[in-house]
Enzyme design. Structure first.
Site, PDB file in Angstrom:
ATOM      1  CG  HIS A 104       0.575   9.466  -8.544  1.00  0.00           C
ATOM      2  ND1 HIS A 104      -0.460   9.176  -7.680  1.00  0.00           N
ATOM      3  CD2 HIS A 104       1.548  10.033  -7.781  1.00  0.00           C
ATOM      4  CE1 HIS A 104      -0.118   9.555  -6.446  1.00  0.00           C
ATOM      5  NE2 HIS A 104       1.098  10.060  -6.481  1.00  0.00           N
ATOM      6  CD  GLN A 131      -0.325  13.355  -6.734  1.00  0.00           C
ATOM      7  OE1 GLN A 131       0.675  13.543  -7.408  1.00  0.00           O
ATOM      8  NE2 GLN A 131      -0.295  13.373  -5.410  1.00  0.00           N
ATOM      9  CG  HIS A 188       5.704   8.851  -5.749  1.00  0.00           C
ATOM     10  ND1 HIS A 188       5.606   8.418  -4.450  1.00  0.00           N
ATOM     11  CD2 HIS A 188       4.603   9.612  -5.969  1.00  0.00           C
ATOM     12  CE1 HIS A 188       4.475   8.890  -3.916  1.00  0.00           C
ATOM     13  NE2 HIS A 188       3.856   9.627  -4.821  1.00  0.00           N
ATOM     14  CD  GLU A 189       4.899  12.578  -8.392  1.00  0.00           C
ATOM     15  OE1 GLU A 189       3.674  12.525  -8.629  1.00  0.00           O
ATOM     16  OE2 GLU A 189       5.340  12.714  -7.243  1.00  0.00           O
ATOM     17  CB  CYS A 221       1.767  10.331  -1.716  1.00  0.00           C
ATOM     18  SG  CYS A 221       0.748  10.721  -3.160  1.00  0.00           S
ATOM     19  CG  LEU A 222       2.099  16.626  -2.228  1.00  0.00           C
ATOM     20  CD1 LEU A 222       2.182  17.672  -3.330  1.00  0.00           C
ATOM     21  CD2 LEU A 222       2.370  17.237  -0.874  1.00  0.00           C
ATOM     22  N   GLY A 278       6.991  16.385  -6.214  1.00  0.00           N
ATOM     23  CA  GLY A 278       6.425  15.851  -7.445  1.00  0.00           C
ATOM     24  C   GLY A 278       4.919  15.902  -7.393  1.00  0.00           C
TER      25      GLY A 278
HETATM   26 CO    CO Z   1       2.159  10.790  -4.896  1.00  0.00          CO
END
Ligand code: CO
Length: 152
Positions: free
Chosen positions: A135, A51, A131-132, A88-89, A46
């Site tokens: 963000h 991000q 999660h996304e 998380c990236l 995701g």
């Molecule tokens: Co994330």
């Protein structure tokens, strides 16, 4: 399409509230295509627009055979509970094993053409969507971790 730079934890952009998308077209399509490519290259499931430095309510999720483009998403229904692993990236080298999420969610959102959709997601896809969408409101997964449980 292009790979975009992924913003890392500590950058204040990750803590901002994103604005809704109000214009659909080539620019949004490019963003979505770049986000998908960037997510896949980084081996993530995701990615949310902040991000990649864009403060708009846009996220992509890809897991197994499911690929979702979530524009202006709102979770309208939650059912059940799952406790599990999240990373998380934007937060490399950190993860948690006990993040609580709903087992199933229903999400109202737009597709890239501006058409309203209602998507039901379960299991890992539901987890990734939650999660996304977090963000987009400046929330990171480790905000849910109680002291000392975040692993490096
Ligand atoms: Co994330």
């Amino acid at each position: 399409m292009a790979i975009r730079n992924i913003v890392k934890d500590g950058d204040e952009i990750l803590r901002k509230i994103c604005r809704p998308v109000d214009s659909f077209g080539a620019k949004l399509n490019n963003l979505l295509d770049d986000m998908r490519e960037t997510m896949l290259k980084a081996d993530g499931c995701g990615l949310a627009a902040p991000q990649v430095g864009i403060l708009r309510r846009v996220a992509v999720v890809e897991y197994g055979d499911t690929y979702l483009e979530l524009i202006n998403p709102v979770i309208v229904y939650r059912e059940g509970e799952q406790i599990g692993y999240e990373g998380c990236l934007s937060v490399p080298n950190k993860s948690a094993d006990d993040i609580v999420r709903p087992m199933t969610v229903k999400i109202e959102h737009c597709d890239r053409n501006g058409k309203k959709q209602l998507t039901t997601a379960s299991g890992m896809v539901a987890r990734a969507c939650c999660h996304e969408i977090d963000h987009l409101d400046g929330i990171l997964f480790y905000d849910y971790v109680k002291g000392g449980k975040l692993s490096k």
